[in-house]
Every structure is written in structure tokens, then in C-alpha cells.
Design a protein around this motif. Structure first.
Motif, PDB file in Angstrom:
ATOM      1  N   ARG A   4      39.186  46.304  28.537  1.00 15.90           N
ATOM      2  CA  ARG A   4      37.830  45.828  28.190  1.00 15.90           C
ATOM      3  C   ARG A   4      37.726  45.783  26.675  1.00 15.90           C
ATOM      4  O   ARG A   4      38.605  46.263  25.981  1.00 15.90           O
ATOM      5  CB  ARG A   4      36.770  46.828  28.699  1.00 15.90           C
ATOM      6  N   HIS A  32      42.522  49.141  25.549  1.00 13.53           N
ATOM      7  CA  HIS A  32      41.296  48.354  25.397  1.00 13.53           C
ATOM      8  C   HIS A  32      41.248  47.733  24.001  1.00 13.53           C
ATOM      9  O   HIS A  32      41.914  48.186  23.084  1.00 13.53           O
ATOM     10  CB  HIS A  32      40.064  49.244  25.623  1.00 13.53           C
ATOM     11  N   GLU A 122      32.079  44.753  26.694  1.00 11.46           N
ATOM     12  CA  GLU A 122      31.588  45.538  27.825  1.00 11.46           C
ATOM     13  C   GLU A 122      30.711  46.683  27.304  1.00 11.46           C
ATOM     14  O   GLU A 122      29.819  47.151  27.973  1.00 11.46           O
ATOM     15  CB  GLU A 122      32.799  46.113  28.571  1.00 11.46           C
TER      16      GLU A 122
END
Ligand SMILES: [Zn+2]
Length: 272
Positions: A4, A32, A122
Motif C-alpha cells: 500500500r 509498502h 491508503e
């Protein structure tokens, strides 16, 4: 967990090192994408150099170094003026024309929202409503960040903070062993940040405290020399084991989960 993107929004270079460096390093290590956005170059921060453009350039260079140490994929500066801090705390009377504190919230939020959309973020990390210890630019990070997340529809908004209860205890303890400069007043921490009961995330970042310490040290203009009363200078004197204890946890408040909820990972879904 699939990769994310997490965006960390900070007021000045070095705030990322103090508040969220461990979490940033952890997310990057987990694969991430970590993006760091600062509102200002911090050109009015305390330093041996005079406040001004050159200090701003130096501090941005330090920011890139810190971001590289933490594994950030992208760094952006929104380019607002550092509002500075009045000697009593609070908003300084003399401030630059484009001071972040005077920026139109909607416009500044729109610029951050563009980055959030572009990154399909996110998670957005901002500050608590008090702006931690109350620097006007930090309060503004809260306002602008909240609104940007609304505009971009960012699902997770975390307010980076500090659990003030153990912080004050540890600083008192440390003050018995190490001589803090007289300007460093532990009492200022007693009403800063957040009480333990509102905190929703206690993120264990002990594996990343070396990176965090290196990120702090990268902000050399804030960490060395002068009268030694700078927070970073004081904190870098804390020895290894105590440092891991103090800086081995990072704290966040997520307002859309019930207070008292205990989540461990910043990307933990809710309801879980
Ligand atoms: Zn700051």
C-alpha cells in the motif's frame, strides 16, 4: 498484506525523525510505498545558521538524507513559509508572507489531496488537534491534513502523537542522571501530545530505532552545536538502551475507531 501507499505529512524537516521515523522505516521494510510531505522547509528553525533561505535549503537536504535512511520512495515540500514560534510559544507576530499558518486551509488541503490521489494513498499520517506541543504549523498540519483526506477519500487517517504519560516519567528519570540544559523544561511535556487513553495505535518500532536515530542525526543543523537546548540535541544524548525504550514505540490516534481500541499496525483494517 499487499503493498500500500502511506503518506506522512509533517510541518518541518526533522518532525518526521522525531515522531514517525520508526513507523515509516517499518512500512518501507515491509514493502509498502512511503511518501514524505513537508509543508515548509523549516527555514525559521533554531540553528547556528541565521534563519532564511539558506537554512531552508540546508534543512531540505537534511530531509532528503533522513528520508533515504528511512526508505521513502518520494519526498515533497509544499513550499509554505515556516511560521516560526513566538518566544512564548504560539504564533509569532513577525512571519513571512506565505507563512503556513496563514495559508488558506482549503487551498493547502487541495494540494495535499492531489498527492494523495496521485499516490492512491491508503493512509495519511497527520498530527493531533493540539499539534503535539502546540507549534502553530503543527496545528495547521492537523487542519490541512484532515481536510485533504476528506477531499481525496483517503481511508485511514492517523494522528501521530506521543503517549505523554511514559514520556514525562522517562524524562524525569533521565533528568536525574543526565544534566538537561536549564531551557529544557520537562513540564512543557505535561500538557502536550495525548493522554494514553485516547491512543489507538502503539506501534512497536524497536527493530527500527537505529534507523530512527540515524534519521534524527541527519538533521545536523538541529542536532548539534549552539546552546544545546534543542529537543533533538537533548534526545540524541539519550544512551542506546534508554533510547530504545523511549523511541521503540510510536503512537497514533485514529478518530474513526472507538477510543481504547488497541491496533498494532498502522494499516490494520477497521472494523477488523
Ligand atoms: Zn515542526
Amino acid at each position: 498484506m499487499p503493498p500500500r501507499t502511506a503518506v506522512f505529512f509533517h510541518a518541518h524537516p526533522d518532525d518526521e525523525a522525531l515522531l514517525t521515523a520508526g513507523t515509516m522505516a517499518m512500512l518501507a521494510a515491509e514493502g509498502h510505498r512511503v511518501v514524505l510531505v513537508v509543508a515548509t522547509a523549516g527555514e525559521r528553525g533554531l540553528a547556528d545558521m541565521e534563519p532564511g533561505e539558506e537554512l531552508g535549503r540546508t534543512r531540505l537536504k537534511e530531509l532528503y538524507e533522513s528520508a533515504a535512511l528511512l526508505g521513502c520512495a518520494r519526498v515533497e515540500c509544499l513550499g509554505y513559509g515556516d511560521s516560526g514560534l513566538s518566544p512564548k510559544g504560539g504564533v509569532a507576530d513577525e512571519r513571512p508572507d506565505n507563512a503556513f499558518i496563514d495559508a488558506d486551509t482549503e487551498q493547502a488541503a487541495g494540494r495535499l489531496a492531489d498527492i494523495l490521489r496521485e499516490e492512491e494513498a491508503e493512509l495519511l499520517s497527520i498530527y493531533d488537534p493540539a499539534g503535539g506541543y502546540g507549534h502553530p504549523d503543527h496545528v495547521q498540519v492537523h487542519r490541512v491534513g484532515r481536510r485533504a483526506a476528506e477531499l481525496a477519500g483517503t481511508p485511514i487517517v492517523l494522528e501521530a502523537t506521543v503517549d505523554r504519560d511514559p514520556l514525562v516519567r522517562l524524562l524525569r528519570l533521565a533528568g536525574k542522571v543526565y544534566r538537561f540544559p536549564p531551557e529544557f523544561d520537562v513540564r512543557t511535556f505535561e500538557s502536550a501530545y495525548s493522554p494514553g487513553e485516547v491512543i489507538t495505535h502503539r506501534v512497536n518500532v524497536r527493530k527500527y530505532t537505529r534507523q530512527k536515530r540515524a534519521a534524527m542525526a541527519a538533521h545536523a543543523s538541529q542536532a548539534k552545536g549552539g546552546d544545546g537546548d534543542r529537543t533533538l540535541a537533548v534526545l540524541l544524548k539519550v544512551p542506546g538502551p534508554l533510547y530504545r525504550l523511549v523511541f521503540g514505540t510510536e503512537w497514533f490516534v485514529r478518530r474513526d475507531v472507538p477510543p481504547g481500541t488497541r491496533l498494532r499496525h498502522p494499516l490494520d483494517p477497521w472494523p477488523s
